[in-house]
Design a protein around this motif. Structure first.
Motif, PDB file in Angstrom:
ATOM      1  N   GLY A  64      26.995  42.086  69.381  1.00 32.55           N
ATOM      2  CA  GLY A  64      27.160  42.066  67.929  1.00 32.55           C
ATOM      3  C   GLY A  64      26.956  40.678  67.370  1.00 32.55           C
ATOM      4  N   TYR A  65      26.491  40.620  66.126  1.00 32.05           N
ATOM      5  CA  TYR A  65      26.405  39.335  65.418  1.00 32.05           C
ATOM      6  C   TYR A  65      26.313  39.596  63.919  1.00 32.05           C
ATOM      7  N   ALA A  66      26.684  38.610  63.142  1.00 28.90           N
ATOM      8  CA  ALA A  66      26.519  38.641  61.692  1.00 28.90           C
ATOM      9  C   ALA A  66      26.348  37.205  61.221  1.00 28.90           C
ATOM     10  N   VAL A  67      25.282  36.945  60.486  1.00 32.15           N
ATOM     11  CA  VAL A  67      25.027  35.606  59.940  1.00 32.15           C
ATOM     12  C   VAL A  67      25.413  35.630  58.472  1.00 32.15           C
ATOM     13  N   MET A  68      26.469  34.895  58.134  1.00 34.90           N
ATOM     14  CA  MET A  68      26.999  34.890  56.769  1.00 34.90           C
ATOM     15  C   MET A  68      26.606  33.598  56.041  1.00 34.90           C
ATOM     16  N   HIS A  69      27.182  33.367  54.854  1.00 33.05           N
ATOM     17  CA  HIS A  69      26.761  32.228  54.043  1.00 33.05           C
ATOM     18  C   HIS A  69      27.128  30.875  54.642  1.00 33.05           C
ATOM     19  N   ASN A  70      28.293  30.772  55.246  1.00 33.44           N
ATOM     20  CA  ASN A  70      28.681  29.467  55.800  1.00 33.44           C
ATOM     21  C   ASN A  70      29.204  29.556  57.230  1.00 33.44           C
ATOM     22  N   HIS A  71      28.944  30.694  57.901  1.00 32.22           N
ATOM     23  CA  HIS A  71      29.366  30.842  59.287  1.00 32.22           C
ATOM     24  C   HIS A  71      28.614  32.018  59.917  1.00 32.22           C
TER      25      HIS A  71
END
Length: 324
Positions: A64-71
């Motif tokens: 799993g992964y998620a690339v967010m605005h600041n992390h």
């Protein structure tokens, strides 16, 4: 005082981990800066691509992964001793792929071959590289450093781009790993960026949905990238997608939170309490800290790191069904 990373991550046994790295600057890692109007969305692709690339070099599998605005978040299965079984040539080849320098240019093919042969003959370096290729600290370093350099160059600045320490959380069983995967996959929905999984870009669930097929749906949940062992999780991908999809809809429409029978069955099969699932997942970040898993495994872990207390005991009792 922060606990040493070596005490939090097992260097001898394979396990699932939740890893988080956060940008230290006010400027966004990704997204649009409301003050300047400048978009950094392209950096999400940098990070996603880098994660997938490194999964084929390090002894990990990405679930799993998620690339967010600041992390960004990562859920990985790590086998730190797997590189000890790789041939000398495989270790040298992986290391050159990790740090190619100018040698990835086809015109330097001869120099690359000479470098590869020199590495194979250097047994002390190979021993060190085996340890590094099984290290989550080195994995995170190799994700973050090139992204920081490219971002600083683009922004015409110098200095730290990431917080000095990434956060790590050991997931002590498959149920904990699946709960963490769902939490990570639903980050864009929880943040209000989107209301559905199909538009949750730069997440593992979005990647899974883009390559979905009836055959894959009926198979067990497998890694998105990387291969340490010929292994999969126990639940079918179809069940996982249904669980994440329904949980996301609850986040958007909390007034329609009645759990359907198929979701109840999936949670019970994982030994998770359906009555606590929604609240525990919604409060995941604040409810848990260094480890998640059934009570007996959590107590073993606390013993191992020589701590008498670890955050989340009461929440674990709520999340997992009682034994027997």
């Amino acid at each position: 005082m922060a606990t040493k990373r070596s005490e939090l991550i097992d260097s001898e046994n394979a396990s699932y981990y939740h890893l988080v790295s956060r940008c230290v600057r006010r400027a966004f890692l990704c997204g649009v800066d409301e003050e300047s109007g400048h978009s950094y969305e392209h950096r999400r692709e940098w990070i996603e691509k880098r994660i997938i690339e490194l999964a084929d070099i390090f002894s990990i599998e990405v679930y799993g992964y998620a690339v967010m605005h600041n992390h960004y978040h990562l859920v990985v299965y790590s086998d730190p001793l797997a590189p000890q079984k790789w041939t000398d040539e495989e270790v040298a080849e992986r290391w050159l792929r990790l740090f190619p320098g100018k040698l990835d240019d086809p015109k330097f093919a001869l120099q690359r071959e000479l470098k590869l042969r020199a590495l194979i003959e250097d047994h002390s370096k190979l021993a060190e590289y085996r340890i590094r290729l099984g290290s989550l600290s080195w994995l995170m370093r190799c994700i973050n450093e090139p992204i920081a350099k490219r971002s600083n160059k683009e922004d015409f600045v110098k200095g730290h781009f990431w917080e000095s320490r990434f956060k790590s959380q050991v997931l002590l069983d498959e149920a904990a790993a699946l709960a963490c995967m769902a939490y990570v996959d639903l980050n864009p929905v929880r943040a209000g960026i989107t209301t559905n999984l199909e538009n949750s870009e730069f997440t593992s669930i979005h990647k899974r949905l883009r390559s979905i097929s009836q055959e894959k749906l009926n198979q067990s949940v497998a890694a998105i990238a990387g291969k340490v062992r010929n292994r999969t999780m126990t639940i079918p991908l179809k069940n996982y997608i249904e669980l994440v999809d329904w949980t996301g809809k609850y986040i958007v429409h909390a007034d329609k939170a009645k759990i359907p029978a198929n979701i109840s069955s999936t949670l019970e099969g994982l030994n998770l309490n359906k009555d606590s699932w929604l609240n525990e997942l919604k409060c995941y970040r604040s409810n848990y800290y260094r480890a998640i898993g059934p009570i007996h495994l959590l107590l073993e872990y606390t013993n191992k790191i020589k701590q008498t207390w670890v955050k989340g005991i009461s929440n674990i009792r709520s999340l997992y069904l009682p034994p027997g």
